[in-house]
Design a protein around this motif. Sequence first.
Motif, short mmCIF file in Angstrom:
data_model
loop_
_atom_site.label_atom_id
_atom_site.label_comp_id
_atom_site.label_asym_id
_atom_site.label_seq_id
_atom_site.Cartn_x
_atom_site.Cartn_y
_atom_site.Cartn_z
N ALA A 73 0.80 -1.23 0.00
CA ALA A 73 0.00 0.00 0.00
C ALA A 73 0.83 1.28 0.00
CB ALA A 73 -0.95 -0.01 1.19
N LYS A 74 2.09 1.17 0.34
CA LYS A 74 2.95 2.34 0.36
C LYS A 74 3.56 2.61 -1.01
CE LYS A 74 5.65 0.88 3.76
NZ LYS A 74 5.03 -0.42 4.11
N GLY A 75 3.25 1.73 -1.96
CA GLY A 75 3.82 1.92 -3.29
C GLY A 75 5.22 1.36 -3.39
N VAL A 76 5.56 0.50 -2.44
CA VAL A 76 6.91 -0.09 -2.41
C VAL A 76 6.85 -1.59 -2.67
CG1 VAL A 76 8.87 -0.60 -0.90
CG2 VAL A 76 7.75 1.65 -0.80
N ARG A 87 14.21 -7.58 -6.05
CA ARG A 87 14.97 -7.10 -7.21
C ARG A 87 14.42 -7.67 -8.49
NH1 ARG A 87 19.24 -9.09 -8.19
NH2 ARG A 87 20.04 -10.00 -6.26
N SER A 88 14.12 -8.97 -8.47
CA SER A 88 13.59 -9.60 -9.68
C SER A 88 12.20 -9.07 -9.99
CB SER A 88 13.57 -11.12 -9.54
OG SER A 88 12.64 -11.51 -8.56
N GLN A 89 11.47 -8.70 -8.94
CA GLN A 89 10.12 -8.16 -9.16
C GLN A 89 10.27 -6.82 -9.88
OE1 GLN A 89 7.54 -7.91 -5.75
NE2 GLN A 89 5.86 -7.08 -6.93
N ALA A 90 11.23 -6.02 -9.42
CA ALA A 90 11.47 -4.71 -10.04
C ALA A 90 11.85 -4.91 -11.51
CB ALA A 90 12.57 -3.98 -9.30
N ALA A 91 12.68 -5.90 -11.75
CA ALA A 91 13.13 -6.17 -13.12
C ALA A 91 11.96 -6.57 -14.00
CB ALA A 91 14.19 -7.27 -13.11
N ALA A 92 11.08 -7.41 -13.44
CA ALA A 92 9.91 -7.87 -14.20
C ALA A 92 8.99 -6.70 -14.54
CB ALA A 92 9.15 -8.92 -13.40
N LEU A 93 8.87 -5.76 -13.61
CA LEU A 93 8.01 -4.60 -13.85
C LEU A 93 8.63 -3.69 -14.89
CD1 LEU A 93 6.77 -3.69 -10.25
CD2 LEU A 93 5.40 -4.48 -12.19
N GLU A 94 9.92 -3.46 -14.77
CA GLU A 94 10.60 -2.58 -15.73
C GLU A 94 10.52 -3.17 -17.13
OE1 GLU A 94 14.37 -2.35 -13.55
OE2 GLU A 94 13.86 -0.26 -13.09
N ALA A 95 10.52 -4.50 -17.19
CA ALA A 95 10.44 -5.17 -18.48
C ALA A 95 9.13 -4.87 -19.19
CB ALA A 95 10.61 -6.68 -18.29
N GLU A 96 8.12 -4.48 -18.41
CA GLU A 96 6.85 -4.15 -19.07
C GLU A 96 6.58 -2.65 -19.04
OE1 GLU A 96 3.28 -5.27 -16.24
OE2 GLU A 96 4.56 -7.02 -16.40
N GLY A 97 7.64 -1.89 -18.88
CA GLY A 97 7.51 -0.44 -18.98
C GLY A 97 7.25 0.35 -17.72
N VAL A 98 7.22 -0.32 -16.58
CA VAL A 98 6.96 0.39 -15.32
C VAL A 98 8.26 0.96 -14.77
CG1 VAL A 98 6.18 0.13 -12.92
CG2 VAL A 98 5.00 -1.09 -14.77
N VAL A 99 8.23 2.23 -14.44
CA VAL A 99 9.42 2.86 -13.89
C VAL A 99 9.52 2.59 -12.39
CG1 VAL A 99 10.56 5.06 -13.41
CG2 VAL A 99 9.40 4.70 -15.60
N VAL A 100 10.61 2.00 -11.99
CA VAL A 100 10.83 1.68 -10.58
C VAL A 100 11.96 2.58 -10.07
CG1 VAL A 100 11.49 -0.11 -8.93
CG2 VAL A 100 10.15 -0.72 -10.95
N THR A 101 11.68 3.30 -8.99
CA THR A 101 12.71 4.20 -8.46
C THR A 101 13.23 3.64 -7.13
OG1 THR A 101 11.05 5.51 -7.28
CG2 THR A 101 11.61 6.20 -9.50
N VAL A 110 7.16 2.36 -6.82
CA VAL A 110 6.45 2.58 -8.07
C VAL A 110 5.44 3.69 -7.79
CG1 VAL A 110 4.85 1.59 -9.75
CG2 VAL A 110 6.68 0.17 -8.81
N ASP A 111 5.30 4.60 -8.71
CA ASP A 111 4.38 5.73 -8.54
C ASP A 111 2.95 5.31 -8.86
OD1 ASP A 111 3.09 8.09 -8.41
OD2 ASP A 111 4.17 9.06 -10.05
#
Length: 143
Positions: A73-76, A87-101, A110-111
């Motif tokens: 719920a915190k967007g994390v 880390r792999s979750q972040a990679a999977a999201l970035e692979a579909e265009g989601v910007v992870v900061t 994620v915003d």
Amino acid sequence: MARSEEAQAFFHAVYSAVQEIPHGKVTSYGHIAKLVGTPQRPRQVGVCLKHLPVDPSARFNHENVPWQRVINAKGVISPRSQPEGSRSQAAALEAEGVVVTTGALGELMVDFAEYGWFPRILPSEEGDGLESVDSEEGESDEE
DNA sequence: AGGGTGACTCGTG
DNA sequence: ACACGAGCCACCC
């Protein structure tokens, strides 16, 4: 079956709900819990995803259930026992265009304003069809 | 068989 | 704004 039929139905409902999340979007454990009609069990949603089978022959598995689109719920991206998991979750999201900061403390964020998917839940769907109305939400928060 | 853990949230102080 | 506590319940010792 290892699990009670009740628990199994819950796992099934959660996986099905997660499959509804659009490509390139994310939602929270709590929202999935609400979608399946058990708003007070976001924690169990995490359990379901933790145990999502990797085996492609399983009915629900890593390939047909976009587990990476569920964050807290915190967007994390929720920290795990194993750092590589998030880390792999972040990679999977970035692979579909989601910007992870990356935050100051190393949190992978994620915003929601940009990628959040939080459709309104209609009373008639509660714990039943678990279908949802995809209204363009005006979620305003995060910054 | 019994108790701790955890991919969560929300209400309080 | 941050720390705790309670509720939840399948898994895994």
